[in-house]
Motif scaffolding. Sequence first.
Motif, PDB file in Angstrom:
ATOM      1  N   LEU A  85       5.594  17.245   7.161  1.00  0.00           N
ATOM      2  CA  LEU A  85       4.489  16.291   7.357  1.00  0.00           C
ATOM      3  C   LEU A  85       3.158  17.036   7.505  1.00  0.00           C
ATOM      4  N   GLU A  86       3.187  18.154   8.212  1.00  0.00           N
ATOM      5  CA  GLU A  86       1.968  18.948   8.367  1.00  0.00           C
ATOM      6  C   GLU A  86       1.472  19.449   7.006  1.00  0.00           C
ATOM      7  N   ASP A  87       2.379  19.991   6.214  1.00  0.00           N
ATOM      8  CA  ASP A  87       1.989  20.521   4.898  1.00  0.00           C
ATOM      9  C   ASP A  87       1.438  19.421   3.992  1.00  0.00           C
ATOM     10  N   TYR A  88       2.092  18.282   4.049  1.00  0.00           N
ATOM     11  CA  TYR A  88       1.680  17.129   3.241  1.00  0.00           C
ATOM     12  C   TYR A  88       0.257  16.718   3.639  1.00  0.00           C
ATOM     13  N   THR A 102       2.880  25.015   1.015  1.00  0.00           N
ATOM     14  CA  THR A 102       3.867  24.731  -0.026  1.00  0.00           C
ATOM     15  C   THR A 102       3.511  23.508  -0.857  1.00  0.00           C
ATOM     16  N   THR A 103       2.824  22.535  -0.259  1.00  0.00           N
ATOM     17  CA  THR A 103       2.495  21.307  -0.966  1.00  0.00           C
ATOM     18  C   THR A 103       1.123  21.451  -1.616  1.00  0.00           C
ATOM     19  N   THR A 104       1.035  21.145  -2.900  1.00  0.00           N
ATOM     20  CA  THR A 104      -0.263  21.192  -3.576  1.00  0.00           C
ATOM     21  C   THR A 104      -0.986  19.866  -3.387  1.00  0.00           C
ATOM     22  N   ARG A 105      -2.314  19.894  -3.530  1.00  0.00           N
ATOM     23  CA  ARG A 105      -3.082  18.656  -3.361  1.00  0.00           C
ATOM     24  C   ARG A 105      -2.674  17.614  -4.394  1.00  0.00           C
ATOM     25  N   ARG A 106      -2.452  18.078  -5.619  1.00  0.00           N
ATOM     26  CA  ARG A 106      -2.068  17.152  -6.677  1.00  0.00           C
ATOM     27  C   ARG A 106      -0.748  16.443  -6.348  1.00  0.00           C
ATOM     28  N   GLN A 107       0.191  17.230  -5.856  1.00  0.00           N
ATOM     29  CA  GLN A 107       1.496  16.696  -5.455  1.00  0.00           C
ATOM     30  C   GLN A 107       1.322  15.680  -4.314  1.00  0.00           C
ATOM     31  N   ALA A 108       0.550  16.069  -3.312  1.00  0.00           N
ATOM     32  CA  ALA A 108       0.356  15.199  -2.148  1.00  0.00           C
ATOM     33  C   ALA A 108      -0.349  13.896  -2.533  1.00  0.00           C
ATOM     34  N   GLU A 109      -1.317  13.991  -3.427  1.00  0.00           N
ATOM     35  CA  GLU A 109      -2.036  12.773  -3.842  1.00  0.00           C
ATOM     36  C   GLU A 109      -1.116  11.815  -4.587  1.00  0.00           C
ATOM     37  N   ALA A 110      -0.219  12.376  -5.382  1.00  0.00           N
ATOM     38  CA  ALA A 110       0.743  11.520  -6.103  1.00  0.00           C
ATOM     39  C   ALA A 110       1.684  10.828  -5.117  1.00  0.00           C
ATOM     40  N   TRP A 111       2.206  11.589  -4.141  1.00  0.00           N
ATOM     41  CA  TRP A 111       3.088  10.976  -3.130  1.00  0.00           C
ATOM     42  C   TRP A 111       2.327   9.893  -2.379  1.00  0.00           C
ATOM     43  N   TYR A 112       1.110  10.211  -1.995  1.00  0.00           N
ATOM     44  CA  TYR A 112       0.327   9.321  -1.133  1.00  0.00           C
ATOM     45  C   TYR A 112       0.057   7.977  -1.818  1.00  0.00           C
ATOM     46  N   LEU A 299      11.698  26.167   2.967  1.00  0.00           N
ATOM     47  CA  LEU A 299      11.449  26.144   1.519  1.00  0.00           C
ATOM     48  C   LEU A 299      12.444  25.210   0.824  1.00  0.00           C
ATOM     49  N   ASP A 300      13.704  25.242   1.245  1.00  0.00           N
ATOM     50  CA  ASP A 300      14.722  24.325   0.691  1.00  0.00           C
ATOM     51  C   ASP A 300      14.368  22.871   1.015  1.00  0.00           C
ATOM     52  N   VAL A 301      14.044  22.635   2.294  1.00  0.00           N
ATOM     53  CA  VAL A 301      13.756  21.266   2.740  1.00  0.00           C
ATOM     54  C   VAL A 301      12.528  20.727   2.016  1.00  0.00           C
ATOM     55  N   HIS A 302      11.528  21.577   1.868  1.00  0.00           N
ATOM     56  CA  HIS A 302      10.328  21.141   1.157  1.00  0.00           C
ATOM     57  C   HIS A 302      10.674  20.725  -0.275  1.00  0.00           C
ATOM     58  N   ALA A 303      11.457  21.540  -0.962  1.00  0.00           N
ATOM     59  CA  ALA A 303      11.812  21.230  -2.346  1.00  0.00           C
ATOM     60  C   ALA A 303      12.614  19.927  -2.434  1.00  0.00           C
ATOM     61  N   ILE A 304      13.528  19.721  -1.480  1.00  0.00           N
ATOM     62  CA  ILE A 304      14.375  18.525  -1.500  1.00  0.00           C
ATOM     63  C   ILE A 304      13.564  17.276  -1.187  1.00  0.00           C
ATOM     64  N   LEU A 305      12.697  17.351  -0.167  1.00  0.00           N
ATOM     65  CA  LEU A 305      11.897  16.168   0.185  1.00  0.00           C
ATOM     66  C   LEU A 305      10.841  15.891  -0.888  1.00  0.00           C
ATOM     67  N   ALA A 306      10.314  16.938  -1.510  1.00  0.00           N
ATOM     68  CA  ALA A 306       9.382  16.721  -2.632  1.00  0.00           C
ATOM     69  C   ALA A 306      10.088  15.944  -3.736  1.00  0.00           C
ATOM     70  N   GLU A 307      11.329  16.291  -3.991  1.00  0.00           N
ATOM     71  CA  GLU A 307      12.112  15.580  -5.017  1.00  0.00           C
ATOM     72  C   GLU A 307      12.380  14.144  -4.579  1.00  0.00           C
ATOM     73  N   ALA A 308      12.649  13.953  -3.269  1.00  0.00           N
ATOM     74  CA  ALA A 308      12.917  12.605  -2.747  1.00  0.00           C
ATOM     75  C   ALA A 308      11.707  11.694  -2.890  1.00  0.00           C
ATOM     76  N   LEU A 309      10.509  12.300  -2.985  1.00  0.00           N
ATOM     77  CA  LEU A 309       9.294  11.509  -3.187  1.00  0.00           C
ATOM     78  C   LEU A 309       8.901  11.480  -4.665  1.00  0.00           C
ATOM     79  N   SER A 310       9.837  11.818  -5.522  1.00  0.00           N
ATOM     80  CA  SER A 310       9.584  11.786  -6.962  1.00  0.00           C
ATOM     81  C   SER A 310      10.744  11.136  -7.713  1.00  0.00           C
ATOM     82  N   LEU A 311      11.684  10.563  -6.982  1.00  0.00           N
ATOM     83  CA  LEU A 311      12.881  10.023  -7.635  1.00  0.00           C
ATOM     84  C   LEU A 311      12.577   8.743  -8.398  1.00  0.00           C
TER      85      LEU A 311
END
Length: 311
Positions: A85-88, A102-112, A299-311
Amino acid sequence: MPCHGDNPERIVHIEDRKFRYADFCQQCGKLQSRYSVLKFASIGQSVLGKPIWCVRIGKGSRQVHVNAAVHANEWITAALLLRFLEDYAAALEDEDPKSGQTTTRRQAEAWYSDYTLWAVPMVNPDGVDLSQNGADHCGPYRSRLLEWNGQSPDFTRWKANIRGVDLNDQFPAFWEVERERRGIGGPSPQDYSGPAPLSEPEASALAVLTRGVPFEHVVSLHSQGKEIYWNYRDLEPAEAESMAARLAAAGRYRAVKLEGSDAGYKDWFIQEFRRPGFTVEVGEGVNPLPPEDFEEIYLDVHAILAEALSL
Ligand SMILES: [Zn+2]
């Protein structure tokens, strides 16, 4: 001395090898004052009266839920989810990326814009404190806890809540079958289903939240084993298996089809809503996982949760 990988700019961290409820609340307070995108609300109280915090972020119509630290001695998962949540939030609101961001702005904006994430990082705060502090501060429960723990003052392996109920055996999905299978008749460090489904306020709070928000899918963080469980009695939707494969690939974990387990949060979610629910077993080793592993597991958790917000 900070160990390798610690970043002094980071709010979320494990200090002195611990992450207790007070540490969690202090870091939540700092996050709340720094990042306006993080919305904090209590969804209920533990047996000992600790608020159970939910952190919401995003304005998308797709609702996703992630929880952690359902099991006391898996408290590292609370810090992992809070770090996510902090990284996001940092990716959205900080001017300059932090080192190790670990989280890029572009990635975070898409999730948001697409999702609203509802995170409950510490479902079992009494248990988290018990497993790290022992029973001395547990007031009226102290003598009973020692009895339930075989008179050992060492609670590091404790998984249950403060009443000796395993919160991941509490959900109304073949609860009686699980109780029979476990064969534990009373309060215990783990595997006691409780006197009735959702008898415990921590499990009940999670159920109320889950019934109140139309989650597309849910993820429950546990430790350990680097495995992802995705099925339940053939009630899961067809897409659950391929979604699990994607989550697993992202974290280099294994997607595992599990039989012979009931009454867990993801089991109940799948049965009740017929939508995908996942249990993610982070890291490898013996619980509680060592704090030295935090950055690597993150790093694993970040990758998995990033995927969970892109499914
Ligand atoms: Zn667990």
